[in-house]
Enzyme design. Structure first.
Site, PDB file in Angstrom:
ATOM      1  CG  ASP A 458       7.671  17.577  24.906  1.00  0.00           C
ATOM      2  OD1 ASP A 458       8.740  17.279  24.343  1.00  0.00           O
ATOM      3  OD2 ASP A 458       7.077  18.648  24.717  1.00  0.00           O
ATOM      4  CG  ASP A 528       9.405  21.895  18.987  1.00  0.00           C
ATOM      5  OD1 ASP A 528       8.438  21.113  18.936  1.00  0.00           O
ATOM      6  OD2 ASP A 528      10.024  22.154  20.032  1.00  0.00           O
TER       7      ASP A 528
END
Ligand code: DGJ
Length: 719
Positions: A458, A528
């Site tokens: 990430d 997301d």
């Protein structure tokens, strides 16, 4: 590849690319388009005339790689400052050397200074996609500063064109924009230090064949000529598409020149990233298919036949930071019961990570949450028949961490200035060799000590103050290049040392998706925003540039955390099954019926996965038709609490839910899929087949089809 009278030609797939040395010694673009016959010869190059006294041949002639100098008013490929103040650079042909059957290196040199540029060309014989890059070498006696360096320039002759490009924002990536190319320049770029959500380094240019000269030009999905390109770089980048004063279209892409300055000492070299370019005469759909197959065959780490992505379970939306051994084991047991292949524990397992305020940088297992380390959980996951994956965010640090307390100088910053925090974190300066070694070292240790099959890598903020004060002032801007080179080298070394480990590129969703990072990562997290209806439009946009093989898509809870939209589990599953399937719901809340629906659809997905992610993808419903359907409305967080997932989003109106339920699902299915023989076909037939079939399909014998409101997809198995 051919060469005659200083004409160079590369043929591959259905495309030919040609350039030549003109009478002035410049390397001039001759042709880029449909493949021409073996025996067809191309004319020798001749520079364009000057246009009045204002535009000299240097600026009117399309060059392969134009230095800024001699009155160039279009975008330069290369701009250099010399130690004595001279900033004029005019590159002339020196020699060309074949570099394999489909590759060519061409050496250019400034007309008087010892600055050399090697242009590298390599064409893929199957797709005709050309890889281009440039290497600069300073053979002067003093240092020079490179202020602007493109990987390549591409030129198309005057015509009416439409530009397509992808833009977005956090939780709203992958919007396809289309606009006529008019005078001036359209710049798509990232100044963020990484690829970014705001724009993606991909473009397509469609030639408008219609006789009408008025009104908006619609790029055709399946017909017509399209030129496209994708830049393989995960740092700040720029692609400018300009229509010049004589109506040629010039595309220049490479390092973003904004705040750029790479000092080259005598004898030093700088290599640009690769800019890929291709040509299709089957519209945007044909361009996408060429890119998809090229990515599979040449870009991904397991190319040319990457493994199908395992169906994953990811814990993030279920537990957020509250991970511990019992909660993860409970989820793993449930995930295994529905046929999941890989269990991934997300954020929260390390350091003092209770929320996003602390812990990044401290990559030891949190002993309160996992008193016996990760091994018991990993063993349990294996016993359940799955492999194990783990979340990391290696390039970041929270100020509240042991790492920052020990090495406050390791972050990007300008001394004496505030260090802007985003999500309570700072960016480690990966350009520093010690930081690079620390990051590679802890990851290597983690992978050596634990049986980990997968890392979700990430990256949750962009750069703010990109200072690097440990090197001399005139070398600090090298950070834009060295950071990314070190990132790539860490990934490369880890893959070499741990060849079975697979990696997902995530940056708060789709903030780091490009052909550079895809050389080292097997899949990406596109957004997301996991709302299944919003995802349909995003997945559509994604498909223009990237193969569904890498497009991870989770089934999460309903109503959705972001927008409150309620959708059925079948709808959510079908939306996610258009790429590489994942489950991210809180399985502790599922009913027995949910488990059996998911189990059935995962089995169906497994049987059809190769067709879905590796077949030829056709978008069935044009964007013009899609205007009849509700468009994606994006979230606007009004208050960020603690983490992304806590962001407050406006709730949708009931009317939106109706659209989604009536139009989304029914239009995703088609009679064609019902006709197909596989298990997925049976599932789709049982769910809700649409009457009437599909408008544009020609070969239905073994096709699995999904249709969606913004664009229907056909995945054609080529069997
Ligand atoms: C952002 C990612 O996109 C999410 O999926 C999740 O991994 C969080 N970070 C964890 O902090």
């Amino acid at each position: 590849m051919g060469r005659g009278a200083q004409v160079f030609r590369l043929d591959g797939g259905n495309a030919t690319y040609a350039f030549a040395v003109n009478e002035r010694g410049e390397l001039q673009t001759l042709y880029w388009g449909g493949r021409i016959g073996e025996r067809d010869s191309l004319p020798a190059a001749h520079s364009n005339p000057e246009a009045a006294s204002f535009d000299s041949p240097y600026t009117t002639t399309p060059q392969e790689y134009a230095g800024w100098g001699a009155g160039l008013f279009t975008e330069p490929a290369l701009k250099v400052s010399f130690a004595d103040g001279n900033r004029d650079l005019v590159l002339h042909f020196v020699r060309a050397s074949p570099n394999g059957p489909q590759s060519l290196d061409v050496l250019l040199k400034d007309i008087s200074r010892e600055v050399y540029v090697t242009l590298r060309y390599s064409i893929d014989p199957d797709s005709g996609i050309l890889a281009r890059s440039a290497g600069m070498e300073n053979k002067e006696k003093q240092a020079i500063t490179i202020e602007q360096a493109a990987a390549a320039q591409w030129t198309l002759p005057p015509a009416r064109y439409t530009l397509s490009y992808l833009t977005g924002r956090w939780a709203g990536e992958w919007t396809l924009n289309q606009e006529p190319i008019i005078g001036g320049a359209r710049v798509i770029e990232s100044r963020r230090g990484s690829t970014g959500h705001q724009a993606n380094p991909w473009f397509a240019i469609s030639r408008d064949a219609s006789p009408s000269s008025a009104g908006p030009i619609a790029a055709d999905e399946e017909h017509g000529e399209v030129w496209f390109g994708a830049l393989a770089w995960s740092g700040s980048w720029r692609i400018s598409v300009e229509r010049d004063q004589l109506d040629s279209v010039r595309v220049t892409g490479g390092f973003n020149p904004f705040d750029f300055g790479y000092k080259l000492q005598p004898g030093e070299k700088l290599e640009t990233p690769v800019f890929y370019g291709g040509y299709s005469d089957h519209g945007l759909g044909g361009a996408s298919r060429l890119l998809h197959h090229f990515e599979i065959a040449h870009i991904l780490p397991q190319a040319p036949d990457p493994k199908l992505r395992p169906v994953i379970y990811n814990s993030w939306e279920a537990t957020e930071f509250n991970v511990d051994e019992p909660s993860q084991v409970a989820l793993a047991e449930k995930a295994a019961s529905i046929g999941v292949d890989r269990f991934v524990m997300d954020d929260g397992w390390f350091g003092q990570r209770k929320n996003d305020h602390a812990g990044l940088g401290d990559w030891y297992v949190n002993a309160e949450k996992f008193p016996h380390g990760l091994k018991p959980l990993i063993d349990k996951v294996h016993a359940l028949g799955m492999d194990f994956g783990l979340w990391v965010e290696p390039e970041m640090v929270n100020p509240d961490s042991d790492l920052y307390r020990k090495h406050p100088d390791w972050v990007l910053n300008f001394p004496g200035r505030p260090r802007s925090e985003s999500r309570n974190q700072l960016v480690l300066n990966l350009a520093r060799p010690d930081v690079r070694d620390y990051v590679e070292g802890f990851l290597d240790k983690l992978l050596t000590e634990n049986n980990i099959a997968f890392l979700k890598w990430d990256y949750n903020r962009n750069w703010a103050e990109p200072g690097w004060d440990q090197v001399p002032q005139d070398e600090q801007k090298r950070v834009y290049v060295e950071f990314i080179r070190n990132l790539y080298s860490i990934l490369e070394n880890l893959r070499r040392k741990h060849p079975k480990v697979e990696i997902e590129s995530c940056s708060g969703g789709g903030g780091r998706v490009d052909l550079g990072i895809l050389r080292y990562t097997d899949e990406v997290w596109p957004s997301d925003n996991t709302d299944p209806f919003d995802r349909l439009a995003m997945q559509d946009g994604f498909s223009y540039a990237y193969t569904p093989q890498i497009m991870m898509a989770w089934v999460t809870d309903s109503p959705h955390w972001g927008n409150g939209r309620a959708t059925s589990l079948t709808y959510r599953m079908l939306s996610s099954m258009q790429g590489s399937l994942g489950i991210g719901a809180n399985l502790n809340r599922w009913s027995a019926e949910d488990f059996s629906t998911a189990k059935r659809l995962i089995a169906a997905y497994h049987s059809a996965q190769r067709t879905i992610v590796r077949g030829d993808l056709f978008r069935l419903i044009s964007r013009a038709m899609a205007a009849n359907f509700p468009r994606l409305r994006l979230f606007r967080p009004t208050r960020i609490k603690q983490s992304f997932l806590r962001s407050r989003m406006p709730r949708r109106k009931a009317a939106d839910f109706r659209c989604c339920n009536s139009q989304g699902l029914t239009r995703m299915l088609s009679t064609s899929s019902a006709r197909s023989k596989g298990r997925l076909g049976q599932e789709l037939r049982r769910a809700r087949p649409v009457r009437g079939g599909c408008a544009t399909a020609s070969n239905w014998n073994c096709a699995e089809t999904f249709r969606q409101p913004h664009s229907g997809w056909i995945v054609n198995a080529r069997c």
